[in-house]
Design an enzyme around this catalytic site. Structure first.
Site, PDB file in Angstrom:
ATOM      1  N   GLY A   1      99.486 -41.430  62.368  1.00  0.00           N
ATOM      2  CA  GLY A   1      99.529 -40.051  63.007  1.00  0.00           C
ATOM      3  C   GLY A   1     101.191 -39.289  62.664  1.00  0.00           C
ATOM      4  O   GLY A   1     101.353 -37.713  63.697  1.00  0.00           O
TER       5      GLY A   1
ATOM      6  N   CYS B   1      71.678 -27.726  55.731  1.00  0.00           N
ATOM      7  CA  CYS B   1      73.558 -28.938  55.477  1.00  0.00           C
ATOM      8  C   CYS B   1      74.679 -28.044  54.838  1.00  0.00           C
ATOM      9  O   CYS B   1      74.480 -27.405  53.557  1.00  0.00           O
ATOM     10  CB  CYS B   1      73.004 -30.216  54.734  1.00  0.00           C
ATOM     11  SG  CYS B   1      71.845 -31.010  55.810  1.00  0.00           S
TER      12      CYS B   1
ATOM     13  N   CYS C   1      72.909 -33.265  51.767  1.00  0.00           N
ATOM     14  CA  CYS C   1      71.932 -32.761  51.282  1.00  0.00           C
ATOM     15  C   CYS C   1      70.517 -32.924  50.232  1.00  0.00           C
ATOM     16  O   CYS C   1      69.277 -32.928  50.173  1.00  0.00           O
ATOM     17  CB  CYS C   1      71.643 -31.032  52.075  1.00  0.00           C
ATOM     18  SG  CYS C   1      70.524 -30.197  52.333  1.00  0.00           S
TER      19      CYS C   1
ATOM     20  N   CYS D   1      67.920 -29.204  59.143  1.00  0.00           N
ATOM     21  CA  CYS D   1      67.769 -28.572  58.273  1.00  0.00           C
ATOM     22  C   CYS D   1      66.943 -27.863  57.534  1.00  0.00           C
ATOM     23  O   CYS D   1      66.477 -28.220  57.214  1.00  0.00           O
ATOM     24  CB  CYS D   1      69.119 -29.198  57.131  1.00  0.00           C
ATOM     25  SG  CYS D   1      69.301 -28.805  55.645  1.00  0.00           S
TER      26      CYS D   1
ATOM     27  N   CYS E   1      66.547 -30.463  54.074  1.00  0.00           N
ATOM     28  CA  CYS E   1      65.801 -31.294  54.235  1.00  0.00           C
ATOM     29  C   CYS E   1      65.555 -32.205  55.103  1.00  0.00           C
ATOM     30  O   CYS E   1      65.571 -33.375  55.579  1.00  0.00           O
ATOM     31  CB  CYS E   1      67.545 -32.080  53.592  1.00  0.00           C
ATOM     32  SG  CYS E   1      68.763 -32.283  54.737  1.00  0.00           S
TER      33      CYS E   1
END
Lengths: 303, 364, 261
Positions: free
Chosen positions: A37, A271, A277, A246, A249
């Site tokens: 970080g 998606c 997807c 979605c 899908c």
């Protein structure tokens, strides 16, 4: 001369950068991995793509990519948005590596603004493109001051921002580039991924590397590292959710793009992760929303 | 109709072709050649070399042609090319006092050793469009009248006259033993003067000009005078390891500006003038002057002045002076941001829902 | 066996500050004990601000020493600590009330957030608790609870100062520096603020070093007084003694020029 000097593009070193530069960047990457970080300054090179368009991510990828790597490049979760295409072509030209759209088989994934839906494994590296690496930048524009704040963990001011959001809006009003605390010390800007993706960074088996070219910073989350999104006990961090699934899908757990389909403002949700997807559609999943006439895409068709 | 930045590959191909065709323009008009750009648009070439941080007039001319005249785009091309070049050797410090003077003026003395040499300049032209230049074929201009006197070389800097009297701060006050390299180390603050000057030398001319102008209008005033501007060729010397002595590898054209600014008391020099420095490739005089003013403004803290104006703010100046970075980041807004925007839409819609949202409506 | 003496909170010896050739202040010596208020008085140019900046570690002195009783460490020379350690001190054991509230507050962040910031910096993570503490402190400085979500930029000068005070006190500092805290406020507002400060000092057992040009402020708040002029300490002692029986001609002049109510 070693094998890396054999290249697809006349006159350029493998993956464009010279070996000295790659070494310098790898040293920065090692420092970054050693201090999760923490933003490591590095001497960014001018690349043939503009600053702000992924040069940090490109330099990280160029420094670690090898001839046997399988590279995937996405932008907004999709493989064929123009900048992803452009970057993928860059590496195909200068490194001659094989590229793929398949998340699971890629060894190296460079991304802008999304983490793939499919969980990653410990043989993979995810490289993020970062515009503004400094999470304190909007509160403290001076670099000299923000550096001290990180060193001394003077992070009270970050929670002040969150406090104010709750006071004025009733909730924390940050939806992307949502700040996280890494390994219990440094507060980090995860790049403009939607907060929906934040939980994926936590304890991820893959190595996550972040490159900010213009701002000249590199940082990292080593595998299996604690990454916590900032919040209050009584106002805990929450990811976005959709009422819709979605249209192609039927997925209910992925990040959905909103697509306006006609002048009446009718909308579909699809998606954002195109490969995810497509995989689902191949497995026979379908959306339960009728796709209206005149809409350019049918389920099963490559987007 | 469903539209997004998809079908990416083909779209990019087509865009490249359209650009190539636009670049050529009307095919009945003869194509630009690099030599013409280099010879006749030399001020554009000079700027592209300096901000591209690469001295090569032919490459700069090529970049200008490739960029269809967009100088920032040409600068970007040169910078990117520069990245691929190997670093062979560092030259010896340039001796601008040895410059073959084409132009040399000083505003602080009416006359001085070496003289005031106007040289080629727009300065005293009247800005009237010369329609004669629009003619396709022109006869070559009359050669300029010159004195028999040889143009001076080894011409002492005007500011040296002040140094001799102890009236201006001496360079030793601002010198470092180690010179930093902006291209090899990240910019960090506080920045050393060498890093600052490198940043300013390749800085966007427009930005520096505006910031310099602001200091003259009171945003960090320092009472500047042009101590000297000189323009001409300077030789580059290197000491190759194999030889162990200095050799001259050629000339580059430079413009140097020394500003004499507000006097101050210090423990080393007593009360003396302070100075600002500008140095650029070619004939970009305006840039050299702006750079000198900016350099002086950025020395405010070092000189114990109150830092109150944007031109004196080191982080502000040095972070925003690079037009390659600025252009990239400003223009990156064109890239798809719809995922983040989707997040904002969702948030905003939710915040705007009526205050008495029920548990069912709350996203859970 | 002797009674252990109460440790001074701050100990200053032969403190000096020069700006190049120009004198900021010199020959400053004093000890400050817990619960004491020390007033530093002088006209502008007297060196009192320079002294305050040195004492609060915002400026390094040219000579002499400043020792502070750091929690769990005892008396430490401030400039032998690292910058990091000094910054921690400033956020936890010290407070600083600026003359201009804009320098001591976040003007565009709510009063509640201003007061809660130190708590958040020390790890507080419950919004409701933080807000409650802010409300408690705003009440202590006599600000209406309804204003907790308002921005200080919409407050009167006197109210802004109160928020500044609350913001400092929330972390229960042992020493608070004040730089002309009532400057720029009108007389009745000043009086109310001084009353508030006096009761807070007593209730919380605070030590305070307050810089002012106004003798009336010191009469009301300070136990001890230091009079400065041209960078030198002219006179120091118990407030009542110095004000009722000034020894130095300059002090006499100052005292006699205070308007009697």
């Amino acid at each position: 001369m070693n094998e890396n000097t054999l290249t697809s593009e006349e006159g350029y070193n493998f993956a464009y950068l010279d070996e000295q530069t790659k070494r310098m960047i790898r040293r920065s990457l090692l420092k970054a991995v050693a201090i999760p970080g923490y933003q490591v300054p590095f001497s960014s090179r001018e690349m043939p793509l503009p600053y702000g368009w992924g040069t940090g991510g490109i330099q990280v990828t160029a420094s670690i990519i090898g001839r046997d790597d399988l590279l995937k490049v996405i932008d907004q979760g999709a493989d064929d948005t123009t900048n992803a295409v452009s970057i993928r072509k860059f590496f195909a030209r200068t490194a001659g590596v094989e590229t793929t759209e398949e998340t699971t088989s890629a060894t190296l994934i460079q991304t802008r603004h999304r983490i793939p839906e499919k969980p990653l494994n410990e043989n993979q590296i995810l490289v993020y493109q970062v515009p503004i690496p400094e999470p304190l930048r909007w509160i403290e524009p001076r670099e000299t001051e923000s550096r001290k704040m990180h060193a001394l963990r003077e992070y009270g001011v970050m929670h002040v921002k969150l406090y104010e959001d709750i006071t004025h809006y009733g909730e924390i009003a940050t939806s992307y580039d949502y700040p996280v605390q890494v390994n219990g010390h440094y507060i980090m800007a995860p790049s403009p991924i939607p907060k929906f993706d934040n939980p994926k960074m936590h304890m991820n088996p893959a190595l996550q590397l972040f490159g900010a070219g213009r701002e000249q910073r590199i940082y990292a989350i080593p595998p299996f590292t604690e990454v916590i999104s900032l919040d209050f006990e009584d106002y805990p961090f929450r990811i976005q959710q959709w009422k819709d699934s979605c249209a192609l899908c039927g997925s209910k757990d992925s990040f959905l793009d909103e697509v306006v389909i006609n002048d009446k403002g009718e909308r579909l949700f699809i998606c954002s992760d195109t490969h995810f997807c497509q995989e689902r559609q191949k497995q026979g999943y379908r959306g339960d929303v009728p796709i209206p006439e005149g809409f350019g895409i049918k389920p099963g068709e490559k987007q | 109709m469903y539209v997004a930045v998809k079908g990416g590959e083909q779209a990019i191909e087509n865009a490249h072709q359209l650009l190539a065709s636009d670049r050529r323009g009307d095919p009945s008009v003869s194509e630009l050649d690099i030599k013409k750009i280099r010879e006749q648009l030399f001020l554009a070439v000079d700027r592209v070399m300096m901000e591209g941080a690469l001295y090569d007039p032919d490459l700069a001319a090529l970049a200008i042609k490739q960029a269809c005249g967009d100088l920032l785009e040409a600068i970007f091309l040169l910078r990117a090319y520069r990245t691929t070049l190997p670093r062979l050797v560092d030259s010896e410090p340039l001796e601008t006092v040895e410059m073959q003077i084409d132009r040399r003026i000083s505003a602080i003395y009416k006359d001085l050793p070496g003289g005031q040499v106007l040289g080629p300049t727009f300065d005293y032209t009247h800005r009237l469009l010369d329609f004669a230049l629009a003619a396709e074929t022109l006869s070559d201009p009359e050669p300029p009248a010159t004195d028999d006197e040889e143009l001076a070389t080894s011409c002492m800097h005007a500011v040296t006259l002040l140094e001799q009297e102890g009236l201006i701060e001496t360079p030793s006050r601002t010198q470092q033993d180690e010179v930093d390299d902006l291209t090899r180390q990240p910019l960090a603050f506080p920045a050393s003067r060498s890093l600052r000057l490198q940043n300013l030398a390749r800085a966007d001319e427009g930005f520096l000009l505006s910031m310099a102008y602001s200091t003259q209008r009171g945003y960090g005033r320092n009472h500047p005078f042009v101590g000297e501007i000189r323009m001409g060729n300077v030789s580059i010397n290197i000491v190759p390891e194999e030889l162990g002595f200095e050799i001259d590898i050629g000339d580059i054209e430079l413009t140097e500006c020394e500003m004499v600014t507000q006097f101050q008391s210090s423990s080393e020099d007593g009360t003396a003038f302070t100075r600002g420095y500008g140095l650029v490739f070619g004939r970009s005089e305006r840039k050299a002057m702006a750079m000198a003013l900016a350099d002086r403004a950025l020395r405010a803290e070092e000189l114990g002045e109150e830092v109150s104006a944007p031109a004196q703010d080191e982080e502000f100046m040095l972070y925003h002076s690079d037009n390659v970075a600025a252009s990239g980041f400003v223009q990156h807004l064109k890239l798809p941001h719809y995922v983040d925007f989707q997040g904002e839409l969702e948030l905003l819609r939710r915040l705007r829902e009526p205050a008495d949202k029920s548990e069912d409506d709350l996203n859970e | 066996m002797s009674l252990s003496a109460i440790q001074p909170l701050m100990q200053v010896e032969a403190l000096e500050k020069w700006y190049g050739q120009q004198l900021g202040c010199r020959n400053v010596n004093f000890e400050l004990y817990p619960g004491e208020v020390l007033g530093i008085v002088g006209e502008s140019g007297s060196g009192k601000s320079t002294l305050l900046n040195c004492l609060s570690a915002q400026m390094e002195p040219s000579a002499g020493s400043i020792r502070f009783d750091v929690r769990e460490q005892g008396l430490r020379d401030l400039f032998s600590l690292s910058e990091a350690q000094r910054r921690v001190l400033m956020r936890s054991e010290w407070g600083f009330v600026h003359q201009n509230p804009r320098n001591g507050l976040r003007m565009r962040v709510s009063a509640g957030a201003n007061v809660g910031e130190r708590l958040m910096g020390l790890g507080a993570r419950n919004y409701a608790d933080i807000r409650q503490q802010s409300l408690t402190w705003l009440e202590k400085v006599e600000i209406d609870a309804a204003r907790v979500d308002d921005l200080p930029i919409h407050f009167s000068g006197g109210m802004q100062q109160r928020v500044q005070i609350a913001r400092n006190l929330v972390s229960q500092p042992r020493l608070v520096f004040m730089d002309e805290p009532t400057g720029g406020l009108d007389v009745s507002v000043q009086a109310r603020l001084l009353d508030l400060l006096r009761s807070l000092v007593t209730d919380l057992g605070l030590s305070v070093i307050i810089v002012t040009h106004d003798l009336a402020v010191t009469r009301l708040l300070a136990h001890r007084l230091m009079v400065m002029r041209g960078g030198e300490v002219i006179e120091q002692g118990l407030t009542d003694q110095v004000l009722d029986d000034p020894q130095h001609p300059y002090t006499q002049l100052l005292v006699s020029s205070v308007l009697q109510p």
